[in-house]
Design a protein around this motif. Sequence first.
Motif, PDB file in Angstrom:
ATOM      1  N   GLU A 222      -9.508 -33.950 -45.410  1.00 32.80           N
ATOM      2  CA  GLU A 222     -10.323 -34.692 -46.392  1.00 32.80           C
ATOM      3  C   GLU A 222     -11.827 -34.486 -46.162  1.00 32.80           C
ATOM      4  OE1 GLU A 222     -12.880 -37.633 -47.883  1.00 32.80           O
ATOM      5  OE2 GLU A 222     -12.205 -37.728 -45.799  1.00 32.80           O
ATOM      6  N   PRO A 223     -12.364 -34.731 -44.952  1.00 31.48           N
ATOM      7  CA  PRO A 223     -13.811 -34.535 -44.790  1.00 31.48           C
ATOM      8  C   PRO A 223     -14.234 -33.079 -44.915  1.00 31.48           C
ATOM      9  CG  PRO A 223     -12.785 -35.026 -42.682  1.00 31.48           C
ATOM     10  CD  PRO A 223     -11.747 -35.270 -43.728  1.00 31.48           C
ATOM     11  N   LEU A 224     -13.360 -32.156 -44.528  1.00 31.38           N
ATOM     12  CA  LEU A 224     -13.712 -30.742 -44.650  1.00 31.38           C
ATOM     13  C   LEU A 224     -13.762 -30.325 -46.119  1.00 31.38           C
ATOM     14  CD1 LEU A 224     -14.405 -28.183 -43.117  1.00 31.38           C
ATOM     15  CD2 LEU A 224     -11.954 -27.685 -42.974  1.00 31.38           C
ATOM     16  N   ALA A 225     -12.811 -30.778 -46.908  1.00 25.23           N
ATOM     17  CA  ALA A 225     -12.813 -30.454 -48.337  1.00 25.23           C
ATOM     18  C   ALA A 225     -14.071 -31.011 -49.010  1.00 25.23           C
ATOM     19  CB  ALA A 225     -11.561 -31.007 -48.998  1.00 25.23           C
TER      20      ALA A 225
ATOM     21  N   SER B 234     -29.148 -31.385 -41.168  1.00 23.15           N
ATOM     22  CA  SER B 234     -28.948 -32.757 -41.652  1.00 23.15           C
ATOM     23  C   SER B 234     -27.539 -32.961 -42.192  1.00 23.15           C
ATOM     24  CB  SER B 234     -29.980 -33.091 -42.727  1.00 23.15           C
ATOM     25  OG  SER B 234     -29.930 -32.140 -43.778  1.00 23.15           O
ATOM     26  N   SER B 235     -26.890 -31.880 -42.618  1.00 23.48           N
ATOM     27  CA  SER B 235     -25.510 -31.963 -43.115  1.00 23.48           C
ATOM     28  C   SER B 235     -24.531 -32.383 -42.033  1.00 23.48           C
ATOM     29  CB  SER B 235     -25.084 -30.610 -43.682  1.00 23.48           C
ATOM     30  OG  SER B 235     -25.271 -29.586 -42.703  1.00 23.48           O
ATOM     31  N   PHE B 236     -24.917 -32.210 -40.778  1.00 21.78           N
ATOM     32  CA  PHE B 236     -24.093 -32.651 -39.657  1.00 21.78           C
ATOM     33  C   PHE B 236     -24.010 -34.179 -39.612  1.00 21.78           C
ATOM     34  CE2 PHE B 236     -24.019 -33.979 -35.122  1.00 21.78           C
ATOM     35  CZ  PHE B 236     -22.809 -33.432 -34.730  1.00 21.78           C
ATOM     36  N   TYR B 237     -25.100 -34.830 -39.991  1.00 19.52           N
ATOM     37  CA  TYR B 237     -25.198 -36.284 -39.859  1.00 19.52           C
ATOM     38  C   TYR B 237     -24.766 -37.050 -41.100  1.00 19.52           C
ATOM     39  CZ  TYR B 237     -27.940 -34.994 -35.790  1.00 19.52           C
ATOM     40  OH  TYR B 237     -28.344 -34.434 -34.603  1.00 19.52           O
ATOM     41  N   ARG B 238     -24.936 -36.453 -42.269  1.00 18.87           N
ATOM     42  CA  ARG B 238     -24.654 -37.199 -43.503  1.00 18.87           C
ATOM     43  C   ARG B 238     -24.394 -36.210 -44.640  1.00 18.87           C
ATOM     44  NH1 ARG B 238     -30.022 -36.938 -42.560  1.00 18.87           N
ATOM     45  NH2 ARG B 238     -31.405 -36.294 -44.272  1.00 18.87           N
ATOM     46  N   PRO B 239     -23.632 -36.636 -45.652  1.00 20.64           N
ATOM     47  CA  PRO B 239     -23.455 -35.796 -46.841  1.00 20.64           C
ATOM     48  C   PRO B 239     -24.731 -35.775 -47.672  1.00 20.64           C
ATOM     49  CG  PRO B 239     -22.373 -37.900 -47.146  1.00 20.64           C
ATOM     50  CD  PRO B 239     -22.863 -37.895 -45.726  1.00 20.64           C
TER      51      PRO B 239
ATOM     52  N   GLU C 155     -18.201 -35.482 -38.659  1.00 20.60           N
ATOM     53  CA  GLU C 155     -16.904 -36.135 -38.894  1.00 20.60           C
ATOM     54  C   GLU C 155     -15.764 -35.172 -38.576  1.00 20.60           C
ATOM     55  OE1 GLU C 155     -14.047 -38.988 -40.139  1.00 20.60           O
ATOM     56  OE2 GLU C 155     -16.191 -39.202 -39.695  1.00 20.60           O
ATOM     57  N   VAL C 156     -15.977 -33.899 -38.886  1.00 24.99           N
ATOM     58  CA  VAL C 156     -14.970 -32.871 -38.624  1.00 24.99           C
ATOM     59  C   VAL C 156     -14.942 -32.480 -37.153  1.00 24.99           C
ATOM     60  CG1 VAL C 156     -14.330 -30.463 -39.108  1.00 24.99           C
ATOM     61  CG2 VAL C 156     -15.081 -31.969 -40.973  1.00 24.99           C
TER      62      VAL C 156
ATOM     63  N   ARG D 261     -13.422 -36.474 -35.500  1.00 29.95           N
ATOM     64  CA  ARG D 261     -11.996 -36.106 -35.566  1.00 29.95           C
ATOM     65  C   ARG D 261     -11.635 -34.980 -34.607  1.00 29.95           C
ATOM     66  NH1 ARG D 261      -9.668 -37.475 -41.530  1.00 29.95           N
ATOM     67  NH2 ARG D 261     -11.235 -39.039 -42.101  1.00 29.95           N
ATOM     68  N   ARG D 262     -12.636 -34.304 -34.079  1.00 30.25           N
ATOM     69  CA  ARG D 262     -12.440 -33.281 -33.044  1.00 30.25           C
ATOM     70  C   ARG D 262     -11.404 -32.229 -33.488  1.00 30.25           C
ATOM     71  NH1 ARG D 262     -14.826 -35.083 -28.226  1.00 30.25           N
ATOM     72  NH2 ARG D 262     -13.401 -33.908 -26.897  1.00 30.25           N
ATOM     73  N   LEU D 263     -11.582 -31.777 -34.738  1.00 23.81           N
ATOM     74  CA  LEU D 263     -10.810 -30.704 -35.361  1.00 23.81           C
ATOM     75  C   LEU D 263      -9.405 -31.109 -35.793  1.00 23.81           C
ATOM     76  CD1 LEU D 263     -11.783 -27.609 -33.146  1.00 23.81           C
ATOM     77  CD2 LEU D 263     -13.064 -28.702 -34.999  1.00 23.81           C
ATOM     78  N   ALA D 264      -9.020 -32.356 -35.605  1.00 23.78           N
ATOM     79  CA  ALA D 264      -7.673 -32.816 -35.987  1.00 23.78           C
ATOM     80  C   ALA D 264      -7.746 -33.657 -37.261  1.00 23.78           C
ATOM     81  CB  ALA D 264      -7.058 -33.635 -34.854  1.00 23.78           C
TER      82      ALA D 264
END
Length: 254
Positions: free
Chosen positions: A86-89, A43-48, A74-75, A79-82
């Motif tokens: 911000e979303p990764l942090a 579920s973390s893939f779809y939403r925080p 989102e990551v 954003r496809r790793l680019a």
Amino acid sequence: MPKTPRVGTAGWSIPAAQADRFPVEGSHLQRYSQRLPAVEINSSFYRPHRASTYKRWAASVPPDFRFAVKISKEVTHTRRLANTAEPLARFLEEVRLLGPKLGPLLIQLPPSLVFHQDLVADFLRYLRTSFAGDLACEPRHPSWFTDEVDAVLVEHRIARVAADPAPVPRAAEPGGWQALNYFRLHGSPRMYYSPYPQAFLDRLRHRLSSLNVEVWCIFDNTAEGAATHDALAVKTETVCPGVGVSPGLPGPAA
């Protein structure tokens, strides 16, 4: 001696057909964690998730239970790793609330994402400066399944997932960093639905139990509840005698 594999499912729902194999009392996660040692949070893939949610999950399970967590789309997909700082942090701040019960992070990539050396190296370098724990990557584009890509993954201590069904033959075997072997079984021949035959599960159980590395095996054939049955069938601490060991997943499921 081989280590005990961490076998579980994607999510911790308990199908009615398997309910009598779990304790009666408690939440689904509490009941699940009494029978299986690990789970993959998808579920973390779809939403925080809220901080309180991760803390509650961590407090609900035994001390030796572990959560793998799928990195936000989102990551990986938007954003496809680019430009992912911000979303990764934000994602890493959330999952760290699992504390010592946090297992590997799963980087599942879209099937259309071609391997680009500079992009991938920059992303992995940044990720490794922010997270020192185990990482598993499930690429799906054929360009990722080469010795050169495996070398990049090894450099950053990232395991490549062994997947079924495999998008290319090499995808059926663990790649990259070999201190972690991470198997993801999506159901075959019908992805997310098909249960695995008992002979396949027996061979897989022996394969996993023979490995002297950190081993995770997650069943993702959850659409009709097959994952729970299959995970319980594979969960074991001993090698089954008289079954041959193969180098990767145990051949076609059908």
